[in-house]
Write a protein that holds these residues in place. Structure first.
Motif, mmCIF file in Angstrom:
data_model
loop_
_atom_site.group_PDB
_atom_site.id
_atom_site.type_symbol
_atom_site.label_atom_id
_atom_site.label_comp_id
_atom_site.label_asym_id
_atom_site.label_seq_id
_atom_site.Cartn_x
_atom_site.Cartn_y
_atom_site.Cartn_z
ATOM 1 N N ASP A 166 2.562 25.413 10.960
ATOM 2 C CA ASP A 166 1.764 24.584 10.056
ATOM 3 C C ASP A 166 1.786 23.166 10.575
ATOM 4 O OD1 ASP A 166 4.033 23.629 7.420
ATOM 5 O OD2 ASP A 166 4.518 24.482 9.353
ATOM 6 N N ASP A 167 0.729 22.435 10.244
ATOM 7 C CA ASP A 167 0.543 21.104 10.818
ATOM 8 C C ASP A 167 0.880 20.043 9.785
ATOM 9 O OD1 ASP A 167 -0.967 19.720 13.306
ATOM 10 O OD2 ASP A 167 -1.343 18.610 11.459
ATOM 11 N N ASP A 168 1.508 18.966 10.221
ATOM 12 C CA ASP A 168 1.898 17.925 9.272
ATOM 13 C C ASP A 168 0.754 16.968 8.944
ATOM 14 O OD1 ASP A 168 1.769 16.519 11.642
ATOM 15 O OD2 ASP A 168 3.907 16.100 11.752
ATOM 16 N N GLY A 169 -0.452 17.290 9.392
ATOM 17 C CA GLY A 169 -1.615 16.497 9.000
ATOM 18 C C GLY A 169 -2.288 17.010 7.744
ATOM 19 N N SER A 170 -1.896 18.208 7.295
ATOM 20 C CA SER A 170 -2.484 18.780 6.089
ATOM 21 C C SER A 170 -1.417 19.629 5.414
ATOM 22 C CB SER A 170 -3.712 19.632 6.429
ATOM 23 O OG SER A 170 -4.260 20.198 5.256
ATOM 24 N N MET A 171 -0.591 19.002 4.595
ATOM 25 C CA MET A 171 0.562 19.701 4.037
ATOM 26 C C MET A 171 0.352 20.085 2.574
ATOM 27 S SD MET A 171 3.705 17.714 5.923
ATOM 28 C CE MET A 171 4.892 19.032 5.648
ATOM 29 N N PHE A 172 -0.905 20.233 2.149
ATOM 30 C CA PHE A 172 -1.206 20.720 0.812
ATOM 31 C C PHE A 172 -1.813 22.119 0.884
ATOM 32 C CE2 PHE A 172 -3.249 21.295 -3.226
ATOM 33 C CZ PHE A 172 -2.460 20.600 -4.129
ATOM 34 N N GLY A 173 -2.883 22.265 1.635
ATOM 35 C CA GLY A 173 -3.511 23.567 1.763
ATOM 36 C C GLY A 173 -2.740 24.469 2.700
ATOM 37 N N MET A 174 -2.906 25.789 2.529
ATOM 38 C CA MET A 174 -2.269 26.763 3.405
ATOM 39 C C MET A 174 -2.949 26.756 4.772
ATOM 40 S SD MET A 174 -1.890 30.005 0.829
ATOM 41 C CE MET A 174 -3.639 29.915 0.425
ATOM 42 N N GLN A 178 -1.205 14.091 4.825
ATOM 43 C CA GLN A 178 -0.318 14.071 5.970
ATOM 44 C C GLN A 178 1.149 13.946 5.570
ATOM 45 O OE1 GLN A 178 -2.869 11.966 5.327
ATOM 46 N NE2 GLN A 178 -2.582 10.000 6.314
ATOM 47 N N CYS A 179 1.978 14.284 6.531
ATOM 48 C CA CYS A 179 3.411 14.406 6.267
ATOM 49 C C CYS A 179 4.076 13.102 5.886
ATOM 50 C CB CYS A 179 4.120 14.938 7.515
ATOM 51 S SG CYS A 179 4.126 13.761 8.904
ATOM 52 N N CYS A 180 3.658 12.020 6.532
ATOM 53 C CA CYS A 180 4.575 10.900 6.697
ATOM 54 C C CYS A 180 4.091 9.590 6.092
ATOM 55 C CB CYS A 180 4.833 10.677 8.186
ATOM 56 S SG CYS A 180 5.065 12.219 9.099
ATOM 57 N N SER A 181 3.063 9.652 5.279
ATOM 58 C CA SER A 181 2.558 8.430 4.679
ATOM 59 C C SER A 181 1.698 8.762 3.477
ATOM 60 C CB SER A 181 1.738 7.622 5.693
ATOM 61 O OG SER A 181 0.599 8.360 6.093
ATOM 62 N N PRO A 182 1.437 7.790 2.622
ATOM 63 C CA PRO A 182 0.514 8.024 1.499
ATOM 64 C C PRO A 182 -0.875 8.379 2.005
ATOM 65 C CG PRO A 182 1.757 5.988 1.192
ATOM 66 C CD PRO A 182 2.011 6.439 2.600
ATOM 67 N N ILE A 183 -1.618 9.096 1.185
ATOM 68 C CA ILE A 183 -2.982 9.451 1.572
ATOM 69 C C ILE A 183 -3.848 8.189 1.589
ATOM 70 C CG2 ILE A 183 -2.810 11.817 0.745
ATOM 71 C CD1 ILE A 183 -4.148 10.998 -1.823
ATOM 72 N N PRO A 184 -4.847 8.115 2.469
ATOM 73 C CA PRO A 184 -5.684 6.912 2.573
ATOM 74 C C PRO A 184 -6.324 6.513 1.250
ATOM 75 C CG PRO A 184 -6.120 8.383 4.412
ATOM 76 C CD PRO A 184 -5.235 9.131 3.470
ATOM 77 N N GLU A 185 -6.605 7.486 0.405
ATOM 78 C CA GLU A 185 -7.223 7.215 -0.885
ATOM 79 C C GLU A 185 -6.296 6.430 -1.801
ATOM 80 O OE1 GLU A 185 -9.224 10.456 1.161
ATOM 81 O OE2 GLU A 185 -7.116 10.096 0.697
ATOM 82 N N VAL A 186 -5.005 6.430 -1.490
ATOM 83 C CA VAL A 186 -4.038 5.599 -2.219
ATOM 84 C C VAL A 186 -3.785 4.295 -1.472
ATOM 85 C CG1 VAL A 186 -1.619 5.464 -2.968
ATOM 86 C CG2 VAL A 186 -2.953 7.548 -3.398
ATOM 87 N N VAL A 187 -3.653 4.402 -0.165
ATOM 88 C CA VAL A 187 -3.369 3.229 0.663
ATOM 89 C C VAL A 187 -4.415 2.136 0.458
ATOM 90 C CG1 VAL A 187 -3.232 2.376 3.040
ATOM 91 C CG2 VAL A 187 -2.167 4.559 2.427
ATOM 92 N N THR A 188 -5.675 2.502 0.332
ATOM 93 C CA THR A 188 -6.767 1.525 0.267
ATOM 94 C C THR A 188 -6.664 0.641 -0.967
ATOM 95 O OG1 THR A 188 -8.162 3.069 1.497
ATOM 96 C CG2 THR A 188 -9.276 1.291 0.319
ATOM 97 N N ALA A 189 -6.299 1.219 -2.096
ATOM 98 C CA ALA A 189 -6.127 0.411 -3.308
ATOM 99 C C ALA A 189 -4.927 -0.516 -3.172
ATOM 100 C CB ALA A 189 -5.960 1.315 -4.522
ATOM 101 N N TYR A 190 -3.884 -0.030 -2.514
ATOM 102 C CA TYR A 190 -2.709 -0.880 -2.315
ATOM 103 C C TYR A 190 -3.059 -2.086 -1.445
ATOM 104 C CZ TYR A 190 1.960 -2.364 -0.895
ATOM 105 O OH TYR A 190 3.093 -3.104 -0.644
ATOM 106 N N ARG A 191 -3.896 -1.892 -0.445
ATOM 107 C CA ARG A 191 -4.308 -3.018 0.402
ATOM 108 C C ARG A 191 -5.105 -4.041 -0.406
ATOM 109 N NH1 ARG A 191 -6.042 0.503 5.762
ATOM 110 N NH2 ARG A 191 -3.974 0.535 6.725
ATOM 111 N N LEU A 192 -5.940 -3.551 -1.296
ATOM 112 C CA LEU A 192 -6.665 -4.480 -2.166
ATOM 113 C C LEU A 192 -5.680 -5.241 -3.056
ATOM 114 C CD1 LEU A 192 -9.468 -5.477 -3.213
ATOM 115 C CD2 LEU A 192 -9.263 -3.704 -4.978
ATOM 116 N N TYR A 193 -4.718 -4.522 -3.585
ATOM 117 C CA TYR A 193 -3.696 -5.119 -4.452
ATOM 118 C C TYR A 193 -2.936 -6.238 -3.728
ATOM 119 C CZ TYR A 193 0.751 -5.251 -7.064
ATOM 120 O OH TYR A 193 1.882 -5.640 -7.756
ATOM 121 N N LYS A 194 -2.732 -6.058 -2.417
ATOM 122 C CA LYS A 194 -1.962 -7.035 -1.639
ATOM 123 C C LYS A 194 -2.810 -8.195 -1.147
ATOM 124 C CE LYS A 194 1.774 -6.662 -0.441
ATOM 125 N NZ LYS A 194 3.015 -7.228 -1.032
#
Length: 845
Positions: free
Chosen positions: A542-550, A645-661
């Motif tokens: 399994d790939d760590d770029g998609s760790m939700f779907g089978m 992905q395995c190792c970071s928040p999803i971009p759909e979350v990251v983008t709001a955080y960047r706006l927040y900052k």
């Protein structure tokens, strides 16, 4: 004399297999138990938890069958006999006996015999060999026979090979031929049938691969949460699948070994935290306390922390080191007892953050350390080589029962610019000039493009090899009997050059996939032409770029020629990288079966898999579903377009955080250009994926009334995880549409009235709210069916990003919209639930 062999095509459903059979004819070898007559199938199919289902019913008979072991049978032979006894009782309801060879008398009216083992340990098997009933001693390593005949005037089935491992494999192979299916998480017993009547065939079963196994990384929550008992069960199931090899990989922040330099020990707690037993990274995760999970906290079976049971009460690094040592020592010991060889894997080019300060650190990766990988070091520093010598001594002395230790080259490409390093690399780089023609196409890693600068790549390779050579020199001084190997992550192009440098007794292993490093396919020829050197391939289960779907990657393996290419280039075998035990069943089953039949095609595999698990009556619908699921994986590039992905928040979350900052988020986003441009493409991809998954779901639904009883549990799992994956992707589509609408509102703002601008913002807020609702629905759906701890890691991340993350996104965007409505716009947003604020680290991680 041994009966002359012919080749016969034996059909099982649609599946065909070339097998060797005896010319003799008759009614077949019949095992007679209190509840039935068993006619043993001996078809050379590839090798194909627990269930309480009743087993098959057999026609009545009065003669029993007896398992016969050697008079002084080794412990694993006795274990294999008990396994036969246990499963035969599950299948038939009858418990058959186990006796020694000396307890067997002659005669034709006594019990039929299962002779277990080879001629070295079972006197009756030796007698069969002497009579030319069977040939065993010429089997290749791990090969075995299932062979009918007569010994002392009695019908017998010889089940065994030349050692303990091969005899154990013979037992499990026989059980699979009787209908049991082994998975890594459980056993699947066959559906109830009135009479088990199978054709008479004798077989010799052999494999071209001496290494057949798995590669596990501990730090992913899917694996790191597993208790020792759960890891032992995984090892049990590996043996049933005839897997005999385990690579155990860790990063430098983990507590598996303790070493020091100049009296200072390795530091824990900077990149990992005690609530995980210091096993998992701390960045972009919440508290790791299950009480804080919005969805499914009751599913963690008493775990208060995201950690194995053994690590639940860890409070100090000292405790973590001690528990980890005992944990891994027991894994190695238990695996060795099942004839599974363990290799431990470290990256000698990285150090723990605190010890790295003694030497020269690479300049192009995060400091003081990468939050996952550790601190990348420069090759010229003598302090690094001293520390590595201390690490090697600790590794060998802590885990002396490991078969060997792999030194992995880094997945990243660290850069060193000091004068001392430039001088060293200018000399070393020349040795690798030919590598340029073998470099794969540029690919992205961690947001950076690699392979675009050949000089930088050659510098990194030359530096990494220099460090590894120093470790080998240290080995010769301090641990000359330790076996060292060299591993790589996307480094197949280096292997032919390493072959010139290192002795032939140094094994090589490398992780490769067209989904990550080589889009035109894995160049298997780079593994070839190395003579007797042991080489293993690490495909990604399994790939760590998609760790939700089978993942469904059987077609990927076939296109990459993982099996046939390995055989052609004389590889020792494979170790499939696996992060999730559950949900990866077709992938590892294909590799396990293909290890004994490298020409196995995806079509042949799925036809056999579907018939075994789901039954003939559901074959059409299940094959259709697997076809769509496989197509979906390839459509998304086998990495899910990195949707979870395995190792970071999803971009759909990251983008709001960047706006927040941003210093002033109320005048709109300042750096969304690339994200918005990419979002249109992602929406198209995710929508296409939803269509394919929905089509697969329709087939799964049609299979419900047709599926065999033993397949119902697996079908329910497939339906649940596919449904939740659809909801997950729909969440991402809604979020991306919301961001596009939000950004567009500000883009059009100068040319419209304020009221229209605010209405446009409100429309985007409706989409953000829908995304938040959908994210929770996806997580709740996923939580409806959790039957293995590896899914708890997925559930944890879904809680963090799809539930908490999308709530934080909504709150952040709502503050901006409230400002333009003249409402309260300073509501706190608890981004610290995801982001630990260290100025050294980019929020993209």
């Amino acid at each position: 004399m041994v009966p002359q062999q012919t080749t016969q095509v034996v059909k099982i459903g649609r599946r065909e297999s070339n097998v060797k059979t005896s010319q003799s004819t008759g009614s077949g070898l019949i095992f007679k138990g209190k509840l039935g007559v068993w006619v043993v199938l001996a078809v050379a199919l590839p090798c194909l938890a627990q269930s309480s289902r009743p087993g098959p019913k057999f026609a009545k008979s009065t003669s029993p069958v007896v398992i016969v072991v050697g008079n002084s049978a080794p412990s694993l032979h006795r274990f294999a006999a008990s396994e036969l006894q246990k499963y035969f009782e599950l299948l038939s309801g009858t418990k058959i006996g186990i006796v020694t060879a000396s307890q067997v008398s002659g005669g034709t009216n006594s019990a039929d015999l299962i002779l277990l083992g080879g001629p070295q340990v079972n006197q009756l098997v030796q007698h069969a060999v002497d009579l030319n009933v069977v040939s065993i001693t010429d089997l290749t390593t791990d090969g075995f026979v299932l062979w009918k005949g007569k010994v002392t005037g009695r019908n017998c089935l010889i089940v065994g090979g030349n050692d303990e491992a091969s005899t154990m494999y013979a037992v499990y192979d026989l059980l699979e031929r009787l209908g049991v299916t082994f998975l890594l998480n459980r056993d699947v017993l066959p559906e109830e049938i009135a009479d088990l009547q199978l054709p008479e065939v004798n077989v010799r079963v052999e494999t071209p691969f001496s290494r057949r196994g798995l590669f596990i990384s501990n730090i992913y929550p899917n694996r790191a949460i597993m208790d020792l008992s759960e890891v032992k069960k995984l090892i049990d199931q590996m043996a049933k699948l005839k897997l005999n090899y385990l690579q155990f990989f860790w990063f430098e922040h983990e507590p598996w070994i303790e070493f020091d330099y100049r009296g200072e020990g390795k530091l824990l707690g900077d990149a990992t935290q005690k609530e995980t037993g210091y096993l998992m990274w701390r960045y972009h995760y919440d508290s790791y306390m299950t009480k804080d999970l919005p969805v499914g906290q009751q599913l963690f079976n008493g775990r208060s922390r995201m950690a194995p049971a053994e690590f639940q009460n860890v409070e100090t690094p000292r405790q973590a080191f001690s528990i980890a040592k005992g944990f891994l020592t027991e894994i190695i010991h238990y695996a060795n007892n099942k004839k599974i060889k363990v290799w431990l894997c470290v990256d000698p080019t990285t150090l723990p953050g605190n010890l790295a300060r003694f030497a020269e650190r690479a300049s192009n990766l995060m400091l003081p350390f990468h939050p996952i990988l550790g601190t990348h070091m420069c090759p010229s520093a003598p302090e690094l080589h001293e520390i590595n010598e201390n690490r090697l001594k600790a590794l060998v002395s802590t885990y002396p029962d490991a078969e060997g230790y792999f030194l992995y080259m880094p997945e990243a490409y660290p850069s060193c610019s000091s004068e001392r390093d430039r001088s060293l690399l200018s000399v070393e780089r020349i040795k690798y000039g030919e590598l340029v023609q073998f470099l794969p196409k540029p690919f992205q890693w961690g947001g950076s493009d690699f392979m675009k600068d050949p000089t930088a790549v050659l510098n990194s390779i030359a530096g990494s090899v220099h460090i590894i050579k120093k470790v080998f020199a240290a080995r010769d001084r301090v641990a000359p009997h330790a076996k060292l190997g060299i591993g790589g992550l996307g480094h197949a192009y280096v292997l032919p050059f390493l072959d010139r440098i290192f002795p032939k007794d140094v094994p090589f292993t490398d992780m490769e996939s067209r989904a990550v490093w080589t889009p035109d396919g894995v160049p298997m020829k780079l593994f070839g032409g190395m003579g007797k050197r042991e080489r293993t391939l690490v495909p990604r289960v399994d790939d760590d770029g998609s760790m939700f779907g089978m993942p469904f990657n059987v077609n990927l393996y076939y296109k990459d020629r993982v099996l046939e290419g390995s055989q052609e280039n004389e590889l020792a075998g494979f170790a499939g990288q696996i992060n999730r035990i559950r949900g990866t069943e077709p992938n590892y089953r294909y590799l396990a079966e293909g290890a004994w039949r490298p020409s196995l095609t995806p079509t042949e595999f799925y036809e056999g898999y579907v018939q075994r698990i789901f039954g003939k009556t559901a074959e059409k619908e299940m094959l259709s579903a697997f076809t769509d699921l496989e197509q979906n994986e390839e459509y998304l590039g086998w990495r899910g377009q990195r949707n979870f992905q395995c190792c970071s928040p999803i971009p759909e979350v990251v983008t709001a955080y960047r706006l927040y900052k941003q210093p002033n988020p109320f005048d709109g986003p300042s750096d969304w250009g690339e994200f918005i441009k990419q979002s249109h493409e992602r929406i198209r991809y995710f929508a296409g994926s939803v269509e394919l998954l929905t089509r697969a779901l329709r087939s799964l639904e049609k299979a419900v009334p047709r599926v065999a009883p033993q397949g119902q549990e697996e079908l329910n799992y497939l339906r649940n995880k596919t449904e939740s994956y659809v909801l997950h992707l729909q969440t991402l589509i809604l979020a991306r549409r919301a961001y596009i609408a939000f950004e567009e509102a500000f883009q059009l703002r100068p040319n419209m009235e304020r009221q229209q601008f605010v209405r446009n913002l409100d429309k985007s807020m409706d989409l953000f709210s829908e995304a938040r609702t959908m994210g929770r629905r996806a997580t709740e759906k996923f939580a409806e069916l959790i039957d293995h701890p590896s899914d708890l890691g997925v559930l944890y991340r879904a809680n963090l990003f799809l539930v908490t993350g999308m709530e934080l996104v909504e709150q952040t965007m709502q503050n901006v919209v409230n400002f333009h409505h003249g409402r309260n716009y300073v509501q706190p947003v608890a981004w610290d639930k995801i982001y630990v604020e260290f100025p050294q680290f980019s929020p993209s991680w």
